[in-house]
Scaffold this active site. Structure first.
Site, PDB file in Angstrom:
ATOM      1  N   ASN A 174     -71.727  22.591 -42.748  1.00  0.00           N
ATOM      2  CA  ASN A 174     -72.467  22.246 -43.975  1.00  0.00           C
ATOM      3  C   ASN A 174     -72.670  23.435 -44.922  1.00  0.00           C
ATOM      4  OD1 ASN A 174     -74.261  23.329 -42.101  1.00  0.00           O
ATOM      5  ND2 ASN A 174     -75.993  22.167 -42.869  1.00  0.00           N
TER       6      ASN A 174
ATOM      7  N   LYS B 193     -65.239  32.699 -36.046  1.00  0.00           N
ATOM      8  CA  LYS B 193     -64.600  31.393 -35.797  1.00  0.00           C
ATOM      9  C   LYS B 193     -65.232  30.395 -36.754  1.00  0.00           C
ATOM     10  CE  LYS B 193     -64.932  27.465 -33.902  1.00  0.00           C
ATOM     11  NZ  LYS B 193     -64.165  26.530 -34.708  1.00  0.00           N
TER      12      LYS B 193
ATOM     13  N   THR C 262     -74.563  21.834 -29.179  1.00  0.00           N
ATOM     14  CA  THR C 262     -73.551  22.878 -28.981  1.00  0.00           C
ATOM     15  C   THR C 262     -74.236  24.204 -28.641  1.00  0.00           C
ATOM     16  OG1 THR C 262     -72.218  21.784 -30.675  1.00  0.00           O
ATOM     17  CG2 THR C 262     -71.501  23.965 -30.000  1.00  0.00           C
TER      18      THR C 262
ATOM     19  N   GLU D 297     -79.119  29.426 -34.538  1.00  0.00           N
ATOM     20  CA  GLU D 297     -79.810  28.612 -35.553  1.00  0.00           C
ATOM     21  C   GLU D 297     -79.344  27.189 -35.335  1.00  0.00           C
ATOM     22  OE1 GLU D 297     -79.939  31.305 -39.585  1.00  0.00           O
ATOM     23  OE2 GLU D 297     -78.356  29.859 -39.366  1.00  0.00           O
TER      24      GLU D 297
ATOM     25  N   ARG E   7     -78.418  18.920 -44.181  1.00  0.00           N
ATOM     26  CA  ARG E   7     -78.982  20.273 -44.161  1.00  0.00           C
ATOM     27  C   ARG E   7     -79.932  20.392 -42.979  1.00  0.00           C
ATOM     28  NH1 ARG E   7     -82.319  20.044 -47.992  1.00  0.00           N
ATOM     29  NH2 ARG E   7     -82.808  22.246 -47.911  1.00  0.00           N
ATOM     30  N   CYS E   8     -79.876  21.576 -42.316  1.00  0.00           N
ATOM     31  CA  CYS E   8     -80.746  21.746 -41.141  1.00  0.00           C
ATOM     32  C   CYS E   8     -82.205  21.636 -41.541  1.00  0.00           C
ATOM     33  CB  CYS E   8     -80.483  23.085 -40.475  1.00  0.00           C
ATOM     34  SG  CYS E   8     -80.778  24.488 -41.544  1.00  0.00           S
ATOM     35  N   THR E   9     -82.558  22.155 -42.740  1.00  0.00           N
ATOM     36  CA  THR E   9     -83.960  22.134 -43.162  1.00  0.00           C
ATOM     37  C   THR E   9     -84.245  20.966 -44.107  1.00  0.00           C
ATOM     38  OG1 THR E   9     -83.399  23.709 -44.881  1.00  0.00           O
ATOM     39  CG2 THR E   9     -84.411  24.630 -42.904  1.00  0.00           C
TER      40      THR E   9
ATOM     41  N   GLU F  43     -82.027  13.686 -35.351  1.00  0.00           N
ATOM     42  CA  GLU F  43     -81.629  14.313 -36.615  1.00  0.00           C
ATOM     43  C   GLU F  43     -80.478  13.511 -37.206  1.00  0.00           C
ATOM     44  OE1 GLU F  43     -79.410  18.022 -36.223  1.00  0.00           O
ATOM     45  OE2 GLU F  43     -80.478  18.839 -37.946  1.00  0.00           O
TER      46      GLU F  43
ATOM     47  N   ARG G  10     -84.264  27.317 -46.039  1.00  0.00           N
ATOM     48  CA  ARG G  10     -83.865  28.600 -45.469  1.00  0.00           C
ATOM     49  C   ARG G  10     -83.878  29.584 -46.620  1.00  0.00           C
ATOM     50  NH1 ARG G  10     -79.832  32.071 -43.839  1.00  0.00           N
ATOM     51  NH2 ARG G  10     -79.447  32.096 -41.611  1.00  0.00           N
TER      52      ARG G  10
HETATM   53  P1  NAP Z   1     -71.542  21.735 -34.380  1.00  0.00           P
HETATM   54  O1  NAP Z   1     -70.751  20.524 -34.184  1.00  0.00           O
HETATM   55  O2  NAP Z   1     -72.464  22.162 -33.295  1.00  0.00           O
HETATM   56  O3  NAP Z   1     -70.500  22.901 -34.725  1.00  0.00           O
HETATM   57  C1  NAP Z   1     -70.920  24.179 -35.126  1.00  0.00           C
HETATM   58  C2  NAP Z   1     -69.846  25.189 -34.818  1.00  0.00           C
HETATM   59  O4  NAP Z   1     -69.688  25.322 -33.418  1.00  0.00           O
HETATM   60  C3  NAP Z   1     -68.459  24.813 -35.363  1.00  0.00           C
HETATM   61  O5  NAP Z   1     -67.839  25.992 -35.821  1.00  0.00           O
HETATM   62  C4  NAP Z   1     -67.765  24.276 -34.121  1.00  0.00           C
HETATM   63  O6  NAP Z   1     -66.363  24.377 -34.202  1.00  0.00           O
HETATM   64  C5  NAP Z   1     -68.317  25.223 -33.090  1.00  0.00           C
HETATM   65  N1  NAP Z   1     -68.202  24.773 -31.694  1.00  0.00           N
HETATM   66  C6  NAP Z   1     -68.098  23.513 -31.224  1.00  0.00           C
HETATM   67  N2  NAP Z   1     -68.044  23.544 -29.864  1.00  0.00           N
HETATM   68  C7  NAP Z   1     -68.128  24.837 -29.494  1.00  0.00           C
HETATM   69  C8  NAP Z   1     -68.127  25.523 -28.237  1.00  0.00           C
HETATM   70  N3  NAP Z   1     -68.025  24.868 -27.075  1.00  0.00           N
HETATM   71  N4  NAP Z   1     -68.233  26.869 -28.237  1.00  0.00           N
HETATM   72  C9  NAP Z   1     -68.334  27.555 -29.386  1.00  0.00           C
HETATM   73  N5  NAP Z   1     -68.326  26.962 -30.612  1.00  0.00           N
HETATM   74  C10 NAP Z   1     -68.236  25.616 -30.659  1.00  0.00           C
HETATM   75  O7  NAP Z   1     -72.459  21.625 -35.704  1.00  0.00           O
HETATM   76  P2  NAP Z   1     -72.030  21.119 -37.149  1.00  0.00           P
HETATM   77  O8  NAP Z   1     -71.862  19.636 -37.101  1.00  0.00           O
HETATM   78  O9  NAP Z   1     -70.944  21.956 -37.697  1.00  0.00           O
HETATM   79  O10 NAP Z   1     -73.343  21.475 -37.994  1.00  0.00           O
HETATM   80  C11 NAP Z   1     -74.428  20.605 -38.115  1.00  0.00           C
HETATM   81  C12 NAP Z   1     -75.562  21.068 -37.203  1.00  0.00           C
HETATM   82  O11 NAP Z   1     -75.881  22.415 -37.497  1.00  0.00           O
HETATM   83  C13 NAP Z   1     -76.845  20.288 -37.433  1.00  0.00           C
HETATM   84  O12 NAP Z   1     -77.441  20.010 -36.206  1.00  0.00           O
HETATM   85  C14 NAP Z   1     -77.707  21.246 -38.241  1.00  0.00           C
HETATM   86  O13 NAP Z   1     -79.087  21.025 -38.117  1.00  0.00           O
HETATM   87  C15 NAP Z   1     -77.285  22.562 -37.667  1.00  0.00           C
HETATM   88  N6  NAP Z   1     -77.551  23.618 -38.644  1.00  0.00           N
HETATM   89  C16 NAP Z   1     -78.593  24.470 -38.388  1.00  0.00           C
HETATM   90  C17 NAP Z   1     -78.918  25.439 -39.322  1.00  0.00           C
HETATM   91  C18 NAP Z   1     -80.068  26.368 -39.087  1.00  0.00           C
HETATM   92  O14 NAP Z   1     -80.152  27.341 -39.809  1.00  0.00           O
HETATM   93  N7  NAP Z   1     -80.935  26.132 -38.125  1.00  0.00           N
HETATM   94  C19 NAP Z   1     -78.179  25.558 -40.492  1.00  0.00           C
HETATM   95  C20 NAP Z   1     -77.118  24.685 -40.710  1.00  0.00           C
HETATM   96  C21 NAP Z   1     -76.806  23.724 -39.763  1.00  0.00           C
HETATM   97  P3  NAP Z   1     -65.482  23.070 -34.558  1.00  0.00           P
HETATM   98  O15 NAP Z   1     -65.870  22.715 -35.950  1.00  0.00           O
HETATM   99  O16 NAP Z   1     -64.100  23.577 -34.429  1.00  0.00           O
HETATM  100  O17 NAP Z   1     -65.855  22.019 -33.569  1.00  0.00           O
END
Ligand code: NAP
Length: 507
Positions: A172, A195, A252, A268, A301-303, A395, A455
């Protein structure tokens, strides 16, 4: 000062061959020996816009080896030079914000203005990190502050890098949330393996161009691409990685923490931020904060504001105004800067629809929305949501806003704290004393009073409790997390010591 003397448009072309983007190792853009690529689709029209390399384990090994071999040279590079490189990278990002924002808009469906501002904000983080890094220092402690120790012992503490940092970002904010890791990692003297997320990989690949052009030596910054499910565990568990800085889902993140073992982690993760609205809240400030908090970038968005807990005296008029404004939101093509655009995948749309269906089956009232075309979900407001419904706890990462009506502040605190998440919380009221008291009860990283959760600004500490994260980001905190103290203790002898008689001091 370094001068910018390239035609960066040409450089942008160099990292791809037709639609195929390369990965970066030791300053070279390469194709994977796997012969496999991952298609990147525009979530709005589903067209394939590019392909990234599916790197192999052997390529991961090579990248990490190069990053390790480059550590010595980078740590020897004066801090002033590393700072200058961040500043020059920031200038290049600003110069290329429009074309790069356009790529970002296409690959994740972010409204064009927000996509460009993501690039600009990342340039600000690079600048801000450079500014703060000028004051990275240590401390000197004399031994006699501690009982039984004299001034013949003194410790000199300064900060050293951790080694090779693995930076993994989410779809995102793929540019901003990898950039917010890369800048502190590099300025602290670490080398980096990035990555990028598979959805949203193209924009962060351009860090390779900016950093090289700004003067980062080959091998200090490397990029591995591929699906997290295929190479993620191998990367995270690799003995050549010294720290993992990750933003993504809680699922994850929790998995990754098990694979990483003893490595320091900065995580995060997800959130379920609740807005508590007391009877005396300023209606317009509250409505505006809720609308932009819940629906910007279609709620991805996470927030984002992910649930609203209104008191009885304000609930009816608040919901009425929120519904009115929600119906006015523009919906459609991100290139035309509509607020509501496509969700990242149709699977994500199915998930969001499941939450809406569950709530409606269990008696929630649909106020607006609940319509889907392609990957676009209409912004949906649900009233009379109860704690038996999934949408009260999960979420959505989509444009769905549940209202859970409350009777008093204690109930609001209870519902907020029962969540597995603890990213941010909000309180809307004119009663600042009460707001401060409620804020102290909320088990979250940050509480916003009379404002939406967010954020930033990026020099504020940013963290989540419980399943929302580990460690603290924010410019100063990130640099501290990505370095460690090194302590040198001087044990002085009597040789040359000046002895004074004062009667109090007895050795
Ligand atoms: P995601 O599916 O967990 O993926 C995040 C990253 O992790 C991607 O680069 C993904 O690669 C990688 N990944 C997946 N499996 C992995 C593994 N086994 N080992 C290492 N890396 C791995 O999350 P998303 O859908 O991209 O993002 C949405 C989530 O992020 C939401 O839950 C949101 O709340 C959270 N978020 C949190 C914040 C914060 O600041 N707290 C900010 C933004 C987003 P691939 O894409 O290649 O699978």
């Amino acid at each position: 000062m370094l001068s910018i003397n390239l035609n960066i448009d040409e450089k942008f072309e160099s990292l791809k061959d037709g639609m195929d983007y390369s990965y970066l190792i030791n300053g070279n853009w390469e194709k994977s020996s796997s012969g496999k690529t991952i298609p990147i689709r525009n979530p709005y029209n589903k067209e394939i816009i590019a392909q990234i390399q599916a790197c192999t384990r052997e390529e991961v090994d090579n990248c990490i080896k190069i990053a390790r071999d480059s550590m010595e040279c980078w740590v020897e590079t004066p801090l002033s030079k590393r700072i200058e490189i961040l500043r020059k990278s920031a200038r290049l990002m600003r110069e290329m914000a429009e074309p790069l924002g356009n790529i970002l808009m296409q690959e994740i469906g972010k409204p064009i203005k927000s996509a460009i501002s993501e690039i600009m904000r990342t340039a600000d983080i690079f600048e801000g990190t450079a500014d703060f890094a000028t004051s990275i220092g240590g401390e000197t402690i004399m031994g006699d502050a501690f009982e039984g120790t004299a001034r013949d012992k003194l410790s000199i503490t300064y900060r050293v890098p951790l080694g090779v940092i693995l930076c993994i970002g989410p779809f995102n904010y793929p540019f901003n949330l990898t950039g917010s890791k890369i800048a502190p990692a590099l300025v602290a003297g670490n080398t980096v393996i990035m990555k990028p997320p598979s959805f949203g990989a193209i924009t962060p690949l351009h860090f390779g161009i900016f950093l090289e052009e700004a003067g980062v030596p080959p091998g200090v910054f490397n990029i591995i691409t591929g699906r997290g499910s295929e190479i993620g565990d191998y990367l995270t568990g690799h003995s050549g990685i010294n720290m993992v800085a990750f933003t993504g889902s809680s699922e994850t993140g929790i998995h990754l923490s098990k694979v990483a073992g003893m490595k320091p982690l900065l995580l995060e993760l997800g959130g379920k931020d609740a807005a508590i609205v007391l009877d005396d809240a300023d209606l317009e400030i509250t409505v505006n904060s809720i609308i932009s908090g819940a629906f910007s970038f279609s709620g991805q968005r996470c927030t984002a504001v992910k649930r609203v807990l209104p008191m009885p005296g304000i609930a009816d008029k608040l919901i009425e105004r929120v519904v009115e404004e929600t119906k006015n939101l523009s919906i459609g093509d991100p290139a035309e800067n509509n607020t509501i655009g496509p969700l990242i995948t149709s699977k994500q749309c199915d998930y969001v629809q499941g939450l809406i269906d569950d709530a409606l089956q269990k008696g929630a009232t649909l106020k607006c929305g609940n319509r889907r075309e392609g990957n676009i979900m209409w912004p949906t407001v649900l009233d009379h949501v109860t704690t038996e419904m999934r949408v009260a706890w999960e979420e959505p990462f989509g444009p769905v806003l549940p209202f859970i009506r409350i009777q008093n502040a204690e109930q609001a605190i209870k519902i907020s704290n029962e969540s597995m998440y603890g990213l941010q919380g909000m309180i809307f009221t004119e009663n600042i004393d009460l707001a401060f008291n409620i804020a102290q009860e909320l088990e979250v990283g940050t509480v916003q009073i009379n404002g939406k959760s967010s954020r930033g600004p990026d020099h504020f500490p940013f963290l989540g409790t419980k399943s929302s994260g580990l460690g603290t980001q924010g410019i100063k905190c990130s640099i501290e997390s990505m370095s460690r103290p090194k302590v040198v203790v001087m044990n002085l002898t009597e040789k040359g010591k000046l002895i004074r008689e004062c009667g109090v001091y007895e050795k």
